[in-house]
Design a protein around this motif. Sequence first.
Motif, PDB file in Angstrom:
ATOM      1  N   ALA A  26       1.036  -1.246   0.141  1.00  0.00           N
ATOM      2  CA  ALA A  26       0.063   0.029  -0.062  1.00  0.00           C
ATOM      3  C   ALA A  26       0.844   1.252   0.099  1.00  0.00           C
ATOM      4  N   ASN A  27       2.098   1.269   0.251  1.00  0.00           N
ATOM      5  CA  ASN A  27       3.290   2.307   0.383  1.00  0.00           C
ATOM      6  C   ASN A  27       4.219   2.208  -0.810  1.00  0.00           C
ATOM      7  N   PRO A  28       4.015   2.158  -1.977  1.00  0.00           N
ATOM      8  CA  PRO A  28       5.142   2.104  -2.949  1.00  0.00           C
ATOM      9  C   PRO A  28       6.094   3.152  -2.737  1.00  0.00           C
ATOM     10  N   ARG A  29       7.233   2.935  -3.348  1.00  0.00           N
ATOM     11  CA  ARG A  29       8.433   3.768  -3.322  1.00  0.00           C
ATOM     12  C   ARG A  29       8.119   4.528  -4.922  1.00  0.00           C
ATOM     13  N   TYR A  30       8.887   5.830  -5.009  1.00  0.00           N
ATOM     14  CA  TYR A  30       8.618   6.315  -6.187  1.00  0.00           C
ATOM     15  C   TYR A  30       9.865   6.482  -6.917  1.00  0.00           C
ATOM     16  N   GLN A  31       9.978   6.380  -8.362  1.00  0.00           N
ATOM     17  CA  GLN A  31      10.882   6.824  -9.233  1.00  0.00           C
ATOM     18  C   GLN A  31      10.581   7.940  -9.819  1.00  0.00           C
ATOM     19  N   ALA A  43       6.265  11.278 -11.324  1.00  0.00           N
ATOM     20  CA  ALA A  43       6.516  10.113 -10.460  1.00  0.00           C
ATOM     21  C   ALA A  43       5.878   8.711 -10.667  1.00  0.00           C
ATOM     22  N   ILE A  44       6.783   7.808 -10.732  1.00  0.00           N
ATOM     23  CA  ILE A  44       6.304   6.215 -11.201  1.00  0.00           C
ATOM     24  C   ILE A  44       6.433   5.523  -9.861  1.00  0.00           C
ATOM     25  N   PRO A  45       5.120   5.067  -9.143  1.00  0.00           N
ATOM     26  CA  PRO A  45       5.074   4.167  -8.293  1.00  0.00           C
ATOM     27  C   PRO A  45       5.860   2.563  -8.525  1.00  0.00           C
ATOM     28  N   LEU A  46       6.469   2.286  -7.589  1.00  0.00           N
ATOM     29  CA  LEU A  46       7.278   1.142  -7.769  1.00  0.00           C
ATOM     30  C   LEU A  46       6.650   0.213  -6.559  1.00  0.00           C
ATOM     31  N   GLU A  47       6.478  -0.898  -6.635  1.00  0.00           N
ATOM     32  CA  GLU A  47       6.100  -1.844  -5.461  1.00  0.00           C
ATOM     33  C   GLU A  47       7.465  -1.915  -4.653  1.00  0.00           C
ATOM     34  N   ARG A  48       7.230  -1.717  -3.367  1.00  0.00           N
ATOM     35  CA  ARG A  48       8.175  -1.987  -2.319  1.00  0.00           C
ATOM     36  C   ARG A  48       8.372  -3.279  -2.146  1.00  0.00           C
ATOM     37  N   PRO A  49       9.739  -3.697  -1.990  1.00  0.00           N
ATOM     38  CA  PRO A  49       9.922  -5.296  -1.712  1.00  0.00           C
ATOM     39  C   PRO A  49       9.979  -5.593  -0.419  1.00  0.00           C
ATOM     40  N   LEU A  50       9.698  -6.802  -0.078  1.00  0.00           N
ATOM     41  CA  LEU A  50       9.864  -7.049   1.285  1.00  0.00           C
ATOM     42  C   LEU A  50      11.197  -7.541   1.698  1.00  0.00           C
ATOM     43  N   THR A  51      11.890  -6.865   2.793  1.00  0.00           N
ATOM     44  CA  THR A  51      13.238  -7.387   3.180  1.00  0.00           C
ATOM     45  C   THR A  51      13.112  -7.761   4.824  1.00  0.00           C
ATOM     46  N   GLN A  52      14.055  -8.274   5.344  1.00  0.00           N
ATOM     47  CA  GLN A  52      14.232  -8.449   6.518  1.00  0.00           C
ATOM     48  C   GLN A  52      14.500  -7.099   7.453  1.00  0.00           C
ATOM     49  N   VAL A  53      15.167  -6.345   6.854  1.00  0.00           N
ATOM     50  CA  VAL A  53      15.459  -5.071   7.583  1.00  0.00           C
ATOM     51  C   VAL A  53      14.055  -4.234   7.590  1.00  0.00           C
ATOM     52  N   GLY A  54      13.396  -4.190   6.522  1.00  0.00           N
ATOM     53  CA  GLY A  54      12.026  -3.633   6.416  1.00  0.00           C
ATOM     54  C   GLY A  54      11.220  -4.145   7.432  1.00  0.00           C
ATOM     55  N   PHE A  55      11.150  -5.487   7.681  1.00  0.00           N
ATOM     56  CA  PHE A  55      10.112  -5.939   8.505  1.00  0.00           C
ATOM     57  C   PHE A  55      10.503  -5.725  10.215  1.00  0.00           C
TER      58      PHE A  55
END
Length: 137
Positions: A26-31, A43-55
């Motif tokens: 629900a919270n994409p990053r933008y290029q 601004a092009i929305p990019l899906e945010r990847p899942l990461t251990q650090v992010g979690f």
Amino acid sequence: MGKHKYIETPEAMWTLFESYKDWCKANPRYQYSLSTKTGEATAIPLERPLTQVGFRSYAADMGSTVTDYFANKDGRYSEYATICSRIEEAIRRDQIEGGMVGQYNASITQRLNGLTEKVDTTTNGQSINEIKVNIIK
């Protein structure tokens, strides 16, 4: 008496991870790119990847810390081992599949997940004990 656990059950850990996944999607990053014709930025929305650090960061923002659960310090979190493995695999799957379809940078995905090809082209698997140098005049 043992220390209070921030996350009471393995099921609650999974619920927290599901919440993290929903937040990421629900919270994409933008290029941002600048048009050379109009000079306008888009601004092009990019899906945010899942990461251990992010979690871990997401959990901390929610008032929990998950680092000890994954490390299983002193065996205190053994009942969480299965759910932690499941979370790690879900993150790894998202990264690998995203890299394979070009959604994420494949090179970074490979390195994060230890998927780089390792080929020994110089020693044929033998250990190097000494190095000889020939000086040619």
